[in-house]
Design an enzyme around this catalytic site. Structure first.
Site, PDB file in Angstrom:
ATOM      1  N   CYS A 178      -4.074   8.406  -1.904  1.00  0.00           N
ATOM      2  CA  CYS A 178      -4.937   9.561  -2.183  1.00  0.00           C
ATOM      3  C   CYS A 178      -4.422  10.391  -3.354  1.00  0.00           C
ATOM      4  O   CYS A 178      -3.222  10.464  -3.595  1.00  0.00           O
ATOM      5  CB  CYS A 178      -4.987  10.467  -0.965  1.00  0.00           C
ATOM      6  SG  CYS A 178      -5.412   9.644   0.546  1.00  0.00           S
ATOM      7  N   ARG A 207      -4.194   4.685  -8.572  1.00  0.00           N
ATOM      8  CA  ARG A 207      -3.405   4.771  -7.342  1.00  0.00           C
ATOM      9  C   ARG A 207      -4.096   4.081  -6.172  1.00  0.00           C
ATOM     10  O   ARG A 207      -3.472   3.857  -5.136  1.00  0.00           O
ATOM     11  CB  ARG A 207      -3.154   6.239  -6.986  1.00  0.00           C
ATOM     12  CG  ARG A 207      -2.400   6.991  -8.066  1.00  0.00           C
ATOM     13  CD  ARG A 207      -2.351   8.464  -7.753  1.00  0.00           C
ATOM     14  NE  ARG A 207      -1.567   8.683  -6.558  1.00  0.00           N
ATOM     15  CZ  ARG A 207      -0.266   8.912  -6.548  1.00  0.00           C
ATOM     16  NH1 ARG A 207       0.394   8.952  -7.681  1.00  0.00           N
ATOM     17  NH2 ARG A 207       0.389   9.108  -5.429  1.00  0.00           N
ATOM     18  N   TRP A 212      -7.907   7.414   0.221  1.00  0.00           N
ATOM     19  CA  TRP A 212      -7.576   6.053   0.644  1.00  0.00           C
ATOM     20  C   TRP A 212      -7.556   6.116   2.162  1.00  0.00           C
ATOM     21  O   TRP A 212      -6.676   6.750   2.749  1.00  0.00           O
ATOM     22  CB  TRP A 212      -6.205   5.679   0.068  1.00  0.00           C
ATOM     23  CG  TRP A 212      -5.785   4.253   0.259  1.00  0.00           C
ATOM     24  CD1 TRP A 212      -6.121   3.188  -0.518  1.00  0.00           C
ATOM     25  CD2 TRP A 212      -4.909   3.751   1.277  1.00  0.00           C
ATOM     26  NE1 TRP A 212      -5.516   2.051  -0.043  1.00  0.00           N
ATOM     27  CE2 TRP A 212      -4.764   2.364   1.057  1.00  0.00           C
ATOM     28  CE3 TRP A 212      -4.230   4.321   2.357  1.00  0.00           C
ATOM     29  CZ2 TRP A 212      -3.980   1.550   1.861  1.00  0.00           C
ATOM     30  CZ3 TRP A 212      -3.441   3.510   3.172  1.00  0.00           C
ATOM     31  CH2 TRP A 212      -3.332   2.136   2.904  1.00  0.00           C
ATOM     32  N   ASN A 262      -3.433  14.959   1.255  1.00  0.00           N
ATOM     33  CA  ASN A 262      -2.780  13.641   1.246  1.00  0.00           C
ATOM     34  C   ASN A 262      -1.760  13.641   2.372  1.00  0.00           C
ATOM     35  O   ASN A 262      -1.055  14.638   2.547  1.00  0.00           O
ATOM     36  CB  ASN A 262      -2.031  13.401  -0.075  1.00  0.00           C
ATOM     37  CG  ASN A 262      -2.960  13.271  -1.252  1.00  0.00           C
ATOM     38  OD1 ASN A 262      -4.162  13.199  -1.084  1.00  0.00           O
ATOM     39  ND2 ASN A 262      -2.392  13.238  -2.445  1.00  0.00           N
ATOM     40  N   GLY A 263      -1.641  12.528   3.083  1.00  0.00           N
ATOM     41  CA  GLY A 263      -0.664  12.467   4.178  1.00  0.00           C
ATOM     42  C   GLY A 263      -1.378  12.251   5.497  1.00  0.00           C
ATOM     43  O   GLY A 263      -2.569  11.896   5.525  1.00  0.00           O
ATOM     44  N   GLU A 300       8.607 -12.726  -5.421  1.00  0.00           N
ATOM     45  CA  GLU A 300       7.871 -11.810  -6.300  1.00  0.00           C
ATOM     46  C   GLU A 300       6.643 -12.504  -6.920  1.00  0.00           C
ATOM     47  O   GLU A 300       5.571 -11.913  -7.008  1.00  0.00           O
ATOM     48  CB  GLU A 300       8.831 -11.279  -7.383  1.00  0.00           C
ATOM     49  CG  GLU A 300       8.222 -10.375  -8.433  1.00  0.00           C
ATOM     50  CD  GLU A 300       7.560  -9.108  -7.891  1.00  0.00           C
ATOM     51  OE1 GLU A 300       7.689  -8.810  -6.701  1.00  0.00           O
ATOM     52  OE2 GLU A 300       6.870  -8.445  -8.678  1.00  0.00           O
ATOM     53  N   LYS A 334       2.830 -11.217  -6.378  1.00  0.00           N
ATOM     54  CA  LYS A 334       1.925 -10.890  -7.484  1.00  0.00           C
ATOM     55  C   LYS A 334       0.604 -11.611  -7.304  1.00  0.00           C
ATOM     56  O   LYS A 334      -0.453 -11.035  -7.450  1.00  0.00           O
ATOM     57  CB  LYS A 334       2.515 -11.298  -8.851  1.00  0.00           C
ATOM     58  CG  LYS A 334       3.628 -10.468  -9.400  1.00  0.00           C
ATOM     59  CD  LYS A 334       3.250  -9.075  -9.835  1.00  0.00           C
ATOM     60  CE  LYS A 334       3.305  -8.104  -8.692  1.00  0.00           C
ATOM     61  NZ  LYS A 334       4.509  -7.446  -8.372  1.00  0.00           N
ATOM     62  N   GLU A 352      -1.480 -10.282  -4.250  1.00  0.00           N
ATOM     63  CA  GLU A 352      -1.984  -8.912  -4.443  1.00  0.00           C
ATOM     64  C   GLU A 352      -3.256  -8.858  -5.282  1.00  0.00           C
ATOM     65  O   GLU A 352      -4.173  -8.126  -4.964  1.00  0.00           O
ATOM     66  CB  GLU A 352      -0.950  -8.080  -5.221  1.00  0.00           C
ATOM     67  CG  GLU A 352       0.163  -7.503  -4.412  1.00  0.00           C
ATOM     68  CD  GLU A 352       1.005  -6.551  -5.246  1.00  0.00           C
ATOM     69  OE1 GLU A 352       1.623  -6.997  -6.232  1.00  0.00           O
ATOM     70  OE2 GLU A 352       1.057  -5.364  -4.918  1.00  0.00           O
ATOM     71  N   HIS A 405      12.260 -27.131   6.254  1.00  0.00           N
ATOM     72  CA  HIS A 405      12.316 -26.654   7.634  1.00  0.00           C
ATOM     73  C   HIS A 405      10.983 -26.099   8.110  1.00  0.00           C
ATOM     74  O   HIS A 405      10.946 -25.271   9.021  1.00  0.00           O
ATOM     75  CB  HIS A 405      13.434 -25.613   7.774  1.00  0.00           C
ATOM     76  CG  HIS A 405      14.773 -26.161   7.374  1.00  0.00           C
ATOM     77  ND1 HIS A 405      15.500 -26.986   8.188  1.00  0.00           N
ATOM     78  CD2 HIS A 405      15.452 -26.058   6.214  1.00  0.00           C
ATOM     79  CE1 HIS A 405      16.611 -27.353   7.551  1.00  0.00           C
ATOM     80  NE2 HIS A 405      16.603 -26.804   6.347  1.00  0.00           N
ATOM     81  N   LYS A 453      -1.146   2.327  -5.312  1.00  0.00           N
ATOM     82  CA  LYS A 453       0.010   2.233  -6.212  1.00  0.00           C
ATOM     83  C   LYS A 453       1.245   2.839  -5.585  1.00  0.00           C
ATOM     84  O   LYS A 453       2.345   2.342  -5.731  1.00  0.00           O
ATOM     85  CB  LYS A 453      -0.322   2.936  -7.536  1.00  0.00           C
ATOM     86  CG  LYS A 453       0.802   2.876  -8.566  1.00  0.00           C
ATOM     87  CD  LYS A 453       1.039   1.452  -9.038  1.00  0.00           C
ATOM     88  CE  LYS A 453       2.203   1.329  -9.983  1.00  0.00           C
ATOM     89  NZ  LYS A 453       2.668  -0.080 -10.066  1.00  0.00           N
TER      90      LYS A 453
HETATM   91  C1  AGP Z   1       4.113  -4.284  -6.106  1.00  0.00           C
HETATM   92  O1  AGP Z   1       3.326  -5.056  -6.923  1.00  0.00           O
HETATM   93  C2  AGP Z   1       3.451  -3.507  -5.089  1.00  0.00           C
HETATM   94  N1  AGP Z   1       2.224  -2.993  -5.408  1.00  0.00           N
HETATM   95  C3  AGP Z   1       4.266  -2.854  -3.999  1.00  0.00           C
HETATM   96  O2  AGP Z   1       4.841  -3.886  -3.275  1.00  0.00           O
HETATM   97  C4  AGP Z   1       5.358  -1.847  -4.425  1.00  0.00           C
HETATM   98  O3  AGP Z   1       6.383  -2.507  -5.104  1.00  0.00           O
HETATM   99  C5  AGP Z   1       5.901  -1.130  -3.183  1.00  0.00           C
HETATM  100  O4  AGP Z   1       4.860  -0.423  -2.567  1.00  0.00           O
HETATM  101  C6  AGP Z   1       7.042  -0.200  -3.504  1.00  0.00           C
HETATM  102  O5  AGP Z   1       6.673   0.800  -4.396  1.00  0.00           O
HETATM  103  P1  AGP Z   1       7.746   1.689  -5.133  1.00  0.00           P
HETATM  104  O6  AGP Z   1       8.563   0.794  -5.991  1.00  0.00           O
HETATM  105  O7  AGP Z   1       6.938   2.675  -5.916  1.00  0.00           O
HETATM  106  O8  AGP Z   1       8.569   2.347  -4.075  1.00  0.00           O
END
Ligand code: AGP
Length: 608
Positions: free
Chosen positions: A2, A27, A74, A100-101, A481, A485, A488, A504, A603
């Site tokens: 948010c 975000r 959000w 927010n929260g 990673e 990517k 996501e 395994h 984000k």
């Molecule tokens: C990465 O592509 C993500 N969108 C997500 O995993 C992110 O790395 C994670 O939420 C941690 O965020 P930060 O590094 O801002 O703490």
């Protein structure tokens, strides 16, 4: 997650607030709304979906006013729809709140308010705030907000306006970022500086437990007992073009291509080749303190957790300090072993991730020193840690983290140098690392110059439904990673595994429809990886290999190959991650997806 923007001044705030919301789109959100003080009363427009829908709602029923608040939501409590979108109101429509929260005790509060005659229209936790403020209001908004917040459990960043006390915005923070932007004859509230950078570079960050009364001509920050708190004014030194696409189709692509520069910025002035050493001014730890630690915990989430895994390997191998990596969300609720000889490193691009922040506070509470590896300058983690290393990668707008990851790995390498050279690492070994670091920007540029090769590989896999990423040693976290990517932004199911672990279980998945990405540069475990490639090929899997030289042992075993330049083992992830970022990007773009704002993602994850 948010976003909040607020304006109090003499201009019409409508487009100013909507433009601010657009700067927060990255975000992640699912609905948006705005409230303005319009000739004595509050007028609100809300819409489900993108900000363009909110603009359409305003277009068909215009509003104006020079005091207002706006929000991107959000969803947490209740589905994304117009009714649940913020701002929320009290029964009489005189109070408007954005939040927010999460208000954890909203259930009992709602029941209590209903008993006293309040009527609720949404499913949200936020709506209770508007009614609590209405119930507490006498003749002053800030006092009503204090009384309301005294009843609330949970986290919040809020901004409130009230037509019975109309010339101000009252904001308060507990666990969710908020700042005041300072203008000439006008002032702002925002959850992220990007929303207001167009108007001012001067900001005051609120800390937890603080509230602010913001008017056209000034602001006052106080605690929840109305005691005034003196705050520092910070100057933001990055430019608006950093949060614009600069000719690229997506922010993610722009950020991938920025990496030669961002890596340079992370290293600038910090790597000292002559002595094979690193200078890290912000650690706030003496040489003796750095030598005293015998245990390191690195905690983070998501991509930052992947760089933490690489950091652990670097530190154990080169600085010989026992090091554990913990998901921040798990660490905060365990009973971890922490002593005054423990250094807790927290890694976060945003510096606002709720779990990471809570893990850092828990480590501190247990007596550990904390170091933050943070990108966002002035963020909560950066302000609360004992010391840290700013990544200096610049604002990262694409939800999928790219340049922050490579900067995190470089920052961890610099920290390893520092810790290692104070222990067993010789000057010669140190120089091997500094020299390899210095070569990285040019090597990354070499990869980016050949992005077209990856685009061609991506074209062959746009219809894939599953992917496996395999790597060993320093490249195992890169496999995780790469898979993250891809899932996501392309919504293709992908898994990362240590290459040998495949036997395994995951090997059962391999057939002609399963693309397998091997991260196989010429490092100390290369020969082992070749055997794993062989095992996949024998079962008909389609192999994409990231290699670093002509490898006769791979002849006939791989279907697609991309070469990266050679570096030392511990820095391989900086180079090997980049073709995987590009692969995910091109696959998602070719599938026509919203690369920068993938569905359901935010984000900065500021709720648990
Ligand atoms: C990465 O592509 C993500 N969108 C997500 O995993 C992110 O790395 C994670 O939420 C941690 O965020 P930060 O590094 O801002 O703490």
């Amino acid at each position: 997650m948010c976003g909040i923007v607020g304006y109090v001044g003499s201009r019409n705030g409508t487009s100013l607030l909507v433009d601010g919301l657009k700067r927060l789109e990255y975000r992640g959100y699912d609905s948006a709304g705005v409230s303005l003080m319009d000739g004595g009363g509050i007028e609100t427009r809300k819409a489900k979906g993108k900000i363009a829908m909110l603009e359409a709602a305003i277009g068909s029923m215009p509003i104006q006013g020079n005091v207002g608040i706006a929000h991107t939501r959000w969803a947490t409590h209740g589905p994304p729809n117009e009714c649940n979108a913020h701002p929320h109101h009290d029964c009489s429509g005189t109070v408007s709140v954005v939040h927010n929260g999460i208000i954890e005790n909203y259930g009992p509060l709602r029941a209590m308010l209903k008993k006293t005659g309040h009527t609720f229209v949404s499913d949200t936790d936020t709506e209770v705030l508007a009614h609590l403020i209405e119930a507490a209001f006498d003749d002053n908004l800030e006092e009503a907000v204090v009384d309301a917040l005294a009843l609330v459990e949970g986290t919040y960043g809020i901004a409130v306006i009230c037509s019975r006390d109309p010339d101000k915005i009252v904001a308060a923070r507990k666990g969710s970022p908020l700042l005041i932007g300072l203008g000439e004859g006008e002032n702002y509230i925002a959850s992220d500086v990007a929303a207001i950078l167009q108007h001012t570079r001067h900001v005051v960050y609120l800390d937890d437990g603080e509230m602010a009364v913001v008017t056209r001509t000034g602001y006052r920050v106080m605690d929840l007992n109305a005691q005034t708190i003196k705050k520092r004014v910070n100057r933001i030194d990055w430019d608006l073009d950093k949060i614009e696409k600069g000719g690229y189709e997506h922010f993610m692509l722009k950020e991938i291509f920025e990496q030669p520069q961002t890596i340079q910025n992370t290293m600038r002035g910090r790597s000292v080749d002559e002595d094979g050493f690193s200078k890290l001014g912000g650690l706030n730890l003496s040489r003796e303190e750095l030598q005293h630690f015998d245990h390191i915990i690195i905690t983070a989430c998501g991509t930052s957790w992947h760089s933490a895994l690489i950091g652990k390997m670097m530190i154990e191998e080169h600085a010989r300090i026992r090091c554990e990596v913990e998901y921040a969300s798990e660490f905060r609720y365990r009973n971890p072993i922490v002593s005054e000889k423990t250094l807790c490193i927290v890694i976060s691009q945003s510096g606002e991730t709720a779990d990471t922040l809570a893990a850092m506070r828990e480590a501190k509470r247990r007596g550990a020193k904390t170091l933050g590896l943070v990108n966002q300058v002035g963020s909560t983690i950066a302000r609360e840690d004992d010391g840290g290393i700013y990544l200096h990668a610049g604002p990262e707008i694409g939800v999928a983290s790219t340049k922050a990851f490579t900067s995190q790995v470089v920052a961890l390498a610099l920290l390893t140098l520092k810790l290692g050279r104070l222990r067993t690492m010789s000057v010669v070994q140190g120089r091997v690392v500094t020299q390899a670091l210095e070569k990285l920007p040019e090597q990354i540029q070499n990869i980016l110059d050949r992005a077209g090769e990856i685009e061609k590989i991506a074209a062959a896999f746009t219809d894939a439904t599953n992917f496996l990423y395999l790597g060993r040693g320093f490249n195992f976290p890169v496999a995780l990673e790469g898979a993250l990517k891809l899932k996501e932004i392309s919504y293709i199911h992908a898994e990362g595994y240590p290459a040998a672990e495949m036997k395994h279980g995951p090997i059962a998945l391999i057939d002609a429809d399963m693309p397998v990405v091997f991260i196989a540069p010429h490092d100390s475990v290369f020969d082992k990886v070749v055997s794993n490639v062989q095992e996949v090929k024998a079962r008909g899997g389609r192999v994409i290999a990231i290699t670093s030289r002509d490898e006769p042992s791979l002849d006939g075993k791989i279907d697609y190959e991309f070469r990266i330049p050679e570096t030392i083992d511990m820095l391989n992830p900086v180079l090997s991650a980049i073709p995987l970022q590009l692969l995910a990007y091109y696959i998602a773009a070719k599938r026509g997806l919203n690369v920068d704002q993938p569905r359901n993602l935010a984000k900065s994850v500021t709720v648990e």
